[in-house]
Design an enzyme around this catalytic site. Sequence first.
Site, mmCIF file in Angstrom:
data_model
loop_
_atom_site.group_PDB
_atom_site.id
_atom_site.type_symbol
_atom_site.label_atom_id
_atom_site.label_comp_id
_atom_site.label_asym_id
_atom_site.label_seq_id
_atom_site.Cartn_x
_atom_site.Cartn_y
_atom_site.Cartn_z
ATOM 1 N N ARG A 1 -69.594 62.327 70.557
ATOM 2 C CA ARG A 1 -69.589 60.943 70.537
ATOM 3 C C ARG A 1 -68.766 60.237 71.697
ATOM 4 N NH1 ARG A 1 -68.139 57.917 64.918
ATOM 5 N NH2 ARG A 1 -65.910 57.925 65.665
ATOM 6 N N GLU B 1 -62.592 59.481 69.783
ATOM 7 C CA GLU B 1 -62.297 58.446 70.946
ATOM 8 C C GLU B 1 -60.979 58.478 71.232
ATOM 9 O OE1 GLU B 1 -64.257 58.192 67.934
ATOM 10 O OE2 GLU B 1 -66.168 57.976 69.281
ATOM 11 N N HIS C 1 -80.491 61.869 61.283
ATOM 12 C CA HIS C 1 -79.535 61.629 60.662
ATOM 13 C C HIS C 1 -79.223 60.582 59.664
ATOM 14 C CE1 HIS C 1 -75.072 62.576 59.864
ATOM 15 N NE2 HIS C 1 -74.690 61.576 60.525
ATOM 16 N N ASP D 1 -67.454 64.804 66.838
ATOM 17 C CA ASP D 1 -67.488 63.327 66.200
ATOM 18 C C ASP D 1 -65.836 62.770 66.392
ATOM 19 O OD1 ASP D 1 -68.193 61.230 64.984
ATOM 20 O OD2 ASP D 1 -68.130 61.826 62.952
ATOM 21 N N ASP E 1 -72.600 68.016 58.013
ATOM 22 C CA ASP E 1 -71.490 66.795 58.446
ATOM 23 C C ASP E 1 -70.179 67.382 57.592
ATOM 24 O OD1 ASP E 1 -70.105 64.396 58.678
ATOM 25 O OD2 ASP E 1 -72.144 63.483 58.754
ATOM 26 N N ASP F 1 -73.326 55.332 65.078
ATOM 27 C CA ASP F 1 -73.521 54.934 63.698
ATOM 28 C C ASP F 1 -74.552 53.783 63.893
ATOM 29 O OD1 ASP F 1 -72.113 56.964 62.829
ATOM 30 O OD2 ASP F 1 -70.418 55.588 62.408
HETATM 31 O O1 MIG Z 1 -66.116 57.937 59.887
HETATM 32 O O2 MIG Z 1 -68.632 62.525 59.567
HETATM 33 O O3 MIG Z 1 -70.713 58.756 63.740
HETATM 34 O O4 MIG Z 1 -72.388 60.401 62.425
HETATM 35 O O5 MIG Z 1 -71.831 61.093 59.595
HETATM 36 C C1 MIG Z 1 -67.372 58.388 59.810
HETATM 37 C C2 MIG Z 1 -69.128 61.520 59.162
HETATM 38 C C3 MIG Z 1 -67.181 59.596 60.347
HETATM 39 C C4 MIG Z 1 -69.194 59.239 61.934
HETATM 40 C C5 MIG Z 1 -70.140 59.553 62.727
HETATM 41 C C6 MIG Z 1 -71.422 60.123 61.636
HETATM 42 C C7 MIG Z 1 -70.826 60.982 60.671
HETATM 43 C C8 MIG Z 1 -69.672 60.565 60.057
HETATM 44 N N1 MIG Z 1 -68.468 60.136 60.951
#
Ligand code: MIG
Length: 940
Positions: free
Chosen positions: A639, A560, A713, A557, A443, A655
Amino acid sequence: MKCCKLGDLTVFLKPQCQEETGVCKLLSSHRIRGGESKIANTWKMKSYQKLATDIPQPTESYAEEESIDGKPPCLRKLSTWWLGVGLLMIVAGLLSGVTMWMLRQVSGSQHGQTPLEKCSAVPEPLRFDCYPERNVVVTKELCESRGCCFIERDQPLGSRSGVPWCFYPPDFPSYTLESLNQTELGMVGLLRRKVKAYYPRDIERLQLSVEFETDTRLHIKITDSTSPRFEVPLEVPRAMKKAENPVYSLEFSKEPFGLLLRRRASGAVLLNTTVAPLIFADQFLQISTILPSKFLYGLGEHRSSFLHSLDWSTLTLWARDVPPTESYNLYGAHPFYLLMEEEGAAHGVFLLNSNAMEVALQPAPALTWRTIGGVLDFYIFLGPDPNMVIQQYQQVIGFPAMPPFWGLGFHLCRWGYGTSNATWQIVKAMRNYQIPQDAQWNDIDYMEGYRDFTFDPEKFDTLPQLVEDLHKHGQYYVMILDPGISSTNPPGSYWPYDEGLRRGIFINTTQGQTLIGQVWPGLTAFPDFSNPDTYQWWLENLNRFHARVPFDGLWIDMNEPSDFKDGSVDGCSPGELDNPLYVPAVLGGSLSAKTVCASAKQSASMHYNLHNLYGLMEAKATASALIQIRGKRPLVISRSTFPSQGRYSGHWLGDNRSKWKEMYWSVPGVLSFNLFGIPLVGADICGFSGTTSEELCTRWMQLGAFYPFSRNHNTQNEKAQDPVAFGSVARTAMKEVLLTRYALLPFLYTLFHRAHLQGHTVARALFFEFPQDVITYSIDKQFLWGQSLLVTPVLEPGVDSVIGYFPRGVWYDYYTKPGSTSWVSSGNPLRLIAALSQNASAWGDLFWDDGESLDTFERGDYSYLVFNVTQNVFTSTVLHANVEATYITVDVLSVYGVREKPSRVTVNGKENPFSYLDNQVLTVSDLNLNLSQGFSIRWL
Ligand code: MIG
């Protein structure tokens, strides 16, 4: 595959008759229920005018109802109708008895009605909201200023659910169909609005285009007839000629304009848009339809049961970073629904539109699409069964990519391993316990200051060595990337930003400056993936990093895109893109909530139009870069998603929390993404936020081993939840279920091949295989892999049994088979399982290739085998072969459901030892048959 981490491989044989058999799999003990029921009759309406005077009736009775005096329905009205089907434009008079709607007559009957009578005659389930705005208290005055009916209902004023108080009267002005002309593929019409709608910049003239693309696919598009508007840049198939024998028929209402779509075989009305006015203003487009049943699925991304509730619920589509919560708009946008009609028929509707939108559902049953931009571009898929609907949908959006074989293995991840050595420790511990693991992930904590394309030189100093070690063990490395590019480093110190700025690839503000938001690294700019130059910049960044850390897959990640500042560090402009008059029911009440300004400029259009496409465009750029860098099939997990994304990436469900209920939610989530053409999907096993328990995590691993994408995860600062974090009982249970997954990987891989080739689902809702069994329509605690493997997970604490539903047929317990599975680091022989149907037959197939090369199917570098059982003979037929098939042998064949003990068994004509158990399992071992050649096994 020559060298793959497979143990005891198993291929399932699916009996020829799906009704007859299957294979069942239960993680605990179980009980079997049976039974059948008919779909409850839901009534349907033809037009909202009718509703003013009549009690709704089933469609079937309409023709009689309308010609009370025995005369054909009023011919005068026929001229207001066209009926167009396939090649024909039929004179309306011919069809009067069947298709007439009494529009004029009904309006006539409204004469003498007071406005209140007219309004109160509209049955509650058919009241279409005339004032969906959420930021106002809708008073009688406001409502009537729109020309709508206001009738209070006993629910709190301003409440957003339930019967709307302000709704359209039957004669609310809409568009008129002024002309309709035949074209090569269908027809084109002109719509005109004589009375202005109540939203600004409503468009007076619209073009209606109808294309009969295939016998089961209809394309209906409504656009501004004079000026071009934004359209989603998606490559769609072009029909070359008009469908010859469409299974549907389409009728038009002229005044007000409306469409009525029927399934010819059953006469079922699939769409009827006359129930509420069509509105087409620049920033408010709305169309409503009656639905033929309440069995509605899809419309993602949401957290909900698989079967949606039509009890006045609204589903909003606007990509948003938020832990999944019921009724919120989530990470992705999928304006597609699947609907089960009566008698097991199904159809699907796709609105190709990427603007912020909402879909209002009501118990009529009816549905309203409300979008604030673009055009109304509908594809309708007529199935007639749900599998075919999904295939037909994917023929338009594209079939999913074939994942690398290792992508189907088990993945381990967490936020906050803290160091590369700590990450490495876990990998080593997993190996020690011989727990299957194909990929280790990191991550954002691997990065230096959370900056993309860097790694922490201290804490992650051994990252290159870790990746090298993974590769040595035939394992893979996946790391996270966020789109936000840190913008605050001294010039010359951070190439991604400097170079991005130089090339002008970032999203700009309305004033043309780089838009600055805030994400993990602090202030950031956002790459504009709609700009072709961004691809090259992204590729170069990845290439440079890959030279240091040779990653195998990418986890994208925050796309959006997520922005901790609403809009930007400076907020957004006061204009109508950031503050449209109508804002769909987005979380936060504003388009810029936790994302960049809608008014921001991208190369293809404004962010207003492209927001929902951000994840798709990033996934496309990422998959393309991975292909160029590694020359192999890419693994991208994203995501945010949009239709067609399956071509480039898989998806994880975001999440979730470490809670039992959340584990259940993952099943409808996985099923929905299989409808959306993104079969490579799974939830964070054991839950992301919150603290898991040993029991929950064990059960979740037992479910997650059957997610098409299987990854455990965890969030930062939470207790470890990987398999080696637990005591021996839990750890062993987790290991065993993973071994079961690994044993089934060839079967799963073959399902993905079918998805890639034909658009089949991988994780499949039960009703796909049993569309006649209405009980299956609401099942979302169980699912199938393909046609025949039924997974019934334990989803509750403190139990050692689970109740599952078994649709009619023969079901075998998967664990009936003797012997145990093992996982070793080089190829083991395959075990074949044939589960016989009632008439003692079975069918199965296997797709096999090197597991990672690009386009193996397209280039012919694969083997494809078909297995059959009839009359006590198992045959393997090689339909396509290449060198890969010579690397695998079959060791064992188990046949489930052999009713009597055979006296002898022959393999390719030669006698072979066998065993037979009381539970009707015949096992023939020590086969040592090479899969590259066909063979037959006979029992007598
Ligand atoms: O603001 O990278 O959905 O899986 O561990 C959180 C940290 C950012 C969101 C992801 C999550 C990930 C996390 N990310």
